[in-house]
Design a protein around this motif. Structure first.
Motif, mmCIF file in Angstrom:
data_model
loop_
_atom_site.group_PDB
_atom_site.id
_atom_site.type_symbol
_atom_site.label_atom_id
_atom_site.label_comp_id
_atom_site.label_asym_id
_atom_site.label_seq_id
_atom_site.Cartn_x
_atom_site.Cartn_y
_atom_site.Cartn_z
ATOM 1 N N PHE A 84 -4.542 8.202 -3.961
ATOM 2 C CA PHE A 84 -4.987 8.001 -2.580
ATOM 3 C C PHE A 84 -3.828 7.499 -1.733
ATOM 4 O O PHE A 84 -3.213 6.478 -2.055
ATOM 5 C CB PHE A 84 -6.142 7.000 -2.561
ATOM 6 C CG PHE A 84 -6.659 6.697 -1.184
ATOM 7 C CD1 PHE A 84 -7.157 7.703 -0.377
ATOM 8 C CD2 PHE A 84 -6.659 5.401 -0.698
ATOM 9 C CE1 PHE A 84 -7.646 7.432 0.886
ATOM 10 C CE2 PHE A 84 -7.137 5.119 0.571
ATOM 11 C CZ PHE A 84 -7.638 6.134 1.360
ATOM 12 N N TYR A 85 -3.539 8.209 -0.654
ATOM 13 C CA TYR A 85 -2.460 7.833 0.253
ATOM 14 C C TYR A 85 -3.046 6.963 1.356
ATOM 15 O O TYR A 85 -3.695 7.445 2.266
ATOM 16 C CB TYR A 85 -1.818 9.103 0.825
ATOM 17 C CG TYR A 85 -0.718 8.881 1.830
ATOM 18 C CD1 TYR A 85 0.083 7.743 1.815
ATOM 19 C CD2 TYR A 85 -0.444 9.849 2.804
ATOM 20 C CE1 TYR A 85 1.091 7.563 2.732
ATOM 21 C CE2 TYR A 85 0.571 9.677 3.724
ATOM 22 C CZ TYR A 85 1.340 8.540 3.692
ATOM 23 O OH TYR A 85 2.333 8.379 4.613
ATOM 24 N N VAL A 86 -2.855 5.660 1.241
ATOM 25 C CA VAL A 86 -3.536 4.697 2.101
ATOM 26 C C VAL A 86 -3.220 4.934 3.577
ATOM 27 O O VAL A 86 -4.120 5.029 4.418
ATOM 28 C CB VAL A 86 -3.167 3.259 1.690
ATOM 29 C CG1 VAL A 86 -3.763 2.255 2.673
ATOM 30 C CG2 VAL A 86 -3.668 2.972 0.282
ATOM 31 N N SER A 144 0.811 -1.217 0.000
ATOM 32 C CA SER A 144 0.000 0.000 0.000
ATOM 33 C C SER A 144 0.843 1.265 0.000
ATOM 34 O O SER A 144 0.335 2.355 -0.223
ATOM 35 C CB SER A 144 -0.916 0.020 1.225
ATOM 36 O OG SER A 144 -0.162 0.180 2.408
ATOM 37 N N GLN A 145 2.145 1.133 0.254
ATOM 38 C CA GLN A 145 2.986 2.318 0.376
ATOM 39 C C GLN A 145 3.700 2.674 -0.921
ATOM 40 O O GLN A 145 4.369 3.687 -0.996
ATOM 41 C CB GLN A 145 4.018 2.076 1.490
ATOM 42 C CG GLN A 145 3.371 1.774 2.835
ATOM 43 C CD GLN A 145 4.377 1.473 3.909
ATOM 44 O OE1 GLN A 145 5.390 2.152 4.031
ATOM 45 N NE2 GLN A 145 4.128 0.458 4.694
ATOM 46 N N LYS A 146 3.539 1.845 -1.925
ATOM 47 C CA LYS A 146 4.211 2.112 -3.191
ATOM 48 C C LYS A 146 3.395 3.111 -4.022
ATOM 49 O O LYS A 146 2.214 3.307 -3.778
ATOM 50 C CB LYS A 146 4.373 0.795 -3.957
ATOM 51 C CG LYS A 146 5.265 -0.207 -3.227
ATOM 52 C CD LYS A 146 5.326 -1.527 -3.954
ATOM 53 C CE LYS A 146 6.214 -2.518 -3.188
ATOM 54 N NZ LYS A 146 6.246 -3.840 -3.845
ATOM 55 N N PRO A 147 3.997 3.721 -5.015
ATOM 56 C CA PRO A 147 3.239 4.635 -5.890
ATOM 57 C C PRO A 147 2.068 3.948 -6.588
ATOM 58 O O PRO A 147 1.128 4.582 -7.008
ATOM 59 C CB PRO A 147 4.297 5.086 -6.910
ATOM 60 C CG PRO A 147 5.594 4.911 -6.195
ATOM 61 C CD PRO A 147 5.429 3.710 -5.324
ATOM 62 N N SER A 148 2.126 2.617 -6.695
ATOM 63 C CA SER A 148 1.058 1.873 -7.359
ATOM 64 C C SER A 148 -0.064 1.509 -6.384
ATOM 65 O O SER A 148 -0.608 0.424 -6.423
ATOM 66 C CB SER A 148 1.625 0.593 -7.979
ATOM 67 O OG SER A 148 2.296 -0.191 -6.996
#
Length: 268
Positions: free
Chosen positions: A166-168, A156-160
């Protein structure tokens, strides 16, 4: 949708459609320090594909009034009272984390009212470490930070990110901070204590009379898949699905896979 439950106003998100008791009802229950918004994708899909949706805010969370409830048992009783107030005789229950314990307990107390039960990011017993309990009681922001990191895999922290733009981690942190700011009571601490103290899971599991789905994240550090083994064996009709590249925040990290798993289970 606002409903009076046990003398207090309770909020339920209905997925963008007016709630209709003539449709099969699906109830979504959030976890600790969260609200109905964690289910936005799943609830909107269900509501637009033939179901009546009630995504609850538990007391003291989100838009629901009243004090936070101190035990899973009390939350389960509140949930059944909400079904009564909404005019719902039978429903599918879907719960995440603490919400999975609430759903399990409600299904054990009233098995004739639950047609299917989905436990997302679940474990039993759902132990909370002393360090996390102490942080939730005495330094809530530290507890929020810890849970936010532990609940998400590196996926969830990757650009994908599965949600473009959306910044999880940031979104989850702000949600927990907002829940904290809305109520004077130590909501996070009370939620964690309720999870840690819940000891009726085996009895509830044996009483469940409907098909059950356990939907888990392979990289979940909060409720690892291995923590469901004993409980699954006590349920007569239980299937276990484990999602890859996914931590405890399944609905944020693998939203489409969660939706596919839940909808397939409910309609199947």
């Amino acid at each position: 949708m606002l409903i009076n439950v046990q003398g207090h106003e309770a909020y339920c998100y209905t997925g963008g459609r007016q709630f209709n008791t003539e449709l099969p009802t699906v109830v979504f229950i959030h976890g600790a320090q969260h609200d109905h918004s964690v289910w936005i994708l799943q609830t909107r899909y269900f509501a637009h594909h033939g179901f009546g949706v009630l995504a609850v805010d538990l007391p003291g969370h989100g838009r629901s009034k009243g004090e936070p409830l101190a035990s899973v048992e009390a939350m389960a009783e509140w949930l059944l009272a909400l079904l009564d107030a909404a005019g719902v005789r039978k429903a599918v229950l879907i719960g995440h984390s603490m919400g999975s314990l609430i759903a399990l307990e409600a299904a054990g107390r009233a098995p004739e009212r639950v047609t299917r039960l989905a436990l997302v990011g679940t474990a039993y017993p759902m132990r909370v470490s002393d360090a996390l309990l102490n942080a939730a009681k005495n330094d809530e922001q530290s507890a929020i930070d810890m849970v936010n990191v532990w609940s998400h895999s590196t996926f969830s922290q990757k650009p994908s990110s599965p949600g473009p733009g959306f910044y999880v981690l940031g979104g989850n942190q702000r949600l927990m901070q907002r829940i904290s700011a809305q109520h004077a009571a130590p909501v996070f601490y009370m939620d964690f204590v309720a999870c840690n103290a819940y000891a009726n899971g085996e009895t509830a599991a044996k009483a469940v009379a409907c098909p059950v789905l356990m939907l888990l994240g392979r990289k979940d550090m909060m409720t690892p898949p291995k923590a469901t083994g004993a409980l699954a064996k006590l349920i007569s009709d239980c299937r276990v699905t484990v999602l890859e590249d996914c931590g405890h925040a399944l609905m944020a990290e693998q939203p489409d896979a969660v939706l596919e798993g839940l909808f397939g289970f409910v309609v199947g």
